[in-house]
Scaffold this motif. Structure first.
Motif, short mmCIF file in Angstrom:
data_model
loop_
_atom_site.label_atom_id
_atom_site.label_comp_id
_atom_site.label_asym_id
_atom_site.label_seq_id
_atom_site.Cartn_x
_atom_site.Cartn_y
_atom_site.Cartn_z
N PRO A 110 -51.86 61.73 -14.38
CA PRO A 110 -52.46 61.74 -13.04
C PRO A 110 -51.44 61.51 -11.92
N TYR A 111 -50.36 60.79 -12.20
CA TYR A 111 -49.33 60.61 -11.17
C TYR A 111 -48.64 61.93 -10.85
N VAL A 112 -48.50 62.82 -11.82
CA VAL A 112 -47.93 64.15 -11.56
C VAL A 112 -48.91 64.94 -10.68
N GLY A 169 -49.00 63.90 -7.07
CA GLY A 169 -47.77 64.02 -6.30
C GLY A 169 -47.00 62.73 -6.16
N VAL A 170 -47.24 61.76 -7.06
CA VAL A 170 -46.50 60.50 -7.04
C VAL A 170 -45.06 60.74 -7.49
N TYR A 171 -44.90 61.53 -8.55
CA TYR A 171 -43.58 61.77 -9.12
C TYR A 171 -42.92 63.00 -8.51
N ALA A 172 -41.66 62.86 -8.13
CA ALA A 172 -40.84 64.00 -7.70
C ALA A 172 -40.26 64.68 -8.92
N ASP A 173 -40.03 63.89 -9.98
CA ASP A 173 -39.39 64.41 -11.18
C ASP A 173 -39.81 63.56 -12.37
N VAL A 174 -39.92 64.19 -13.54
CA VAL A 174 -40.25 63.48 -14.77
C VAL A 174 -39.27 63.90 -15.85
N LEU A 175 -38.66 62.93 -16.48
CA LEU A 175 -37.71 63.15 -17.57
C LEU A 175 -38.35 62.68 -18.87
N VAL A 176 -38.27 63.50 -19.91
CA VAL A 176 -38.79 63.13 -21.23
C VAL A 176 -37.66 63.32 -22.24
N LYS A 177 -37.37 62.24 -22.98
CA LYS A 177 -36.28 62.28 -23.96
C LYS A 177 -36.67 61.56 -25.24
N PRO A 178 -36.16 62.04 -26.39
CA PRO A 178 -36.37 61.31 -27.64
C PRO A 178 -35.68 59.95 -27.53
N PHE A 179 -36.25 58.96 -28.24
CA PHE A 179 -35.72 57.60 -28.18
C PHE A 179 -35.75 57.00 -29.58
N ARG A 180 -34.65 56.36 -29.94
CA ARG A 180 -34.59 55.66 -31.22
C ARG A 180 -34.48 54.16 -30.96
N LYS A 181 -35.52 53.42 -31.28
CA LYS A 181 -35.53 51.97 -31.10
C LYS A 181 -34.67 51.31 -32.16
N VAL A 182 -33.75 50.45 -31.72
CA VAL A 182 -32.90 49.70 -32.63
C VAL A 182 -33.23 48.22 -32.56
N PHE A 183 -33.37 47.68 -31.37
CA PHE A 183 -33.70 46.26 -31.18
C PHE A 183 -34.89 46.11 -30.26
#
Length: 100
Positions: free
Chosen positions: A79-81, A84-98
């Motif tokens: 809903p933020y997209v 018009g709240v977000y100018a840009d959205v980045l999505v990346k894979p993430f590996r949790k270590v700690f």
């Protein structure tokens, strides 16, 4: 797999953010209920828990999705997209270590 979703707010986003917040939070609560949400929250514009009128500069979500495409699709439907709240959205894979 976990994915990071980071939204960068437009300037003066507070009114749009507050209007869309209930729907945004409802989607996060669904992820949490499914056990897929690791963490989520906004970036205060100033060094304070409650930034007041300064507002926020964006948001961070770390959640589990089946694929990068699924995470991107979920992020694009936020809903933020739409508000018009977000100018840009980045999505990346993430590996949790700690913490382990």
């Amino acid at each position: 797999m976990l994915y990071v979703i980071m939204g960068q707010d437009v300037t003066d986003s507070m009114d749009k953010r507050m209007a869309a917040r209930p729907a945004h939070v409802a989607r996060l609560q669904i992820l949490q209920g499914e056990g897929r949400l690791l963490l989520a929250g906004p970036f205060p514009a100033v060094d304070a828990v409650d930034p007041g009128a300064a507002g926020y500069t964006g948001s961070l979500i770390v959640a589990e999705f089946a694929s990068l495409t699924d995470a991107q699709d979920w992020a694009e439907a936020d809903p933020y997209v739409a508000a018009g709240v977000y100018a840009d959205v980045l999505v990346k894979p993430f590996r949790k270590v700690f913490p382990a």
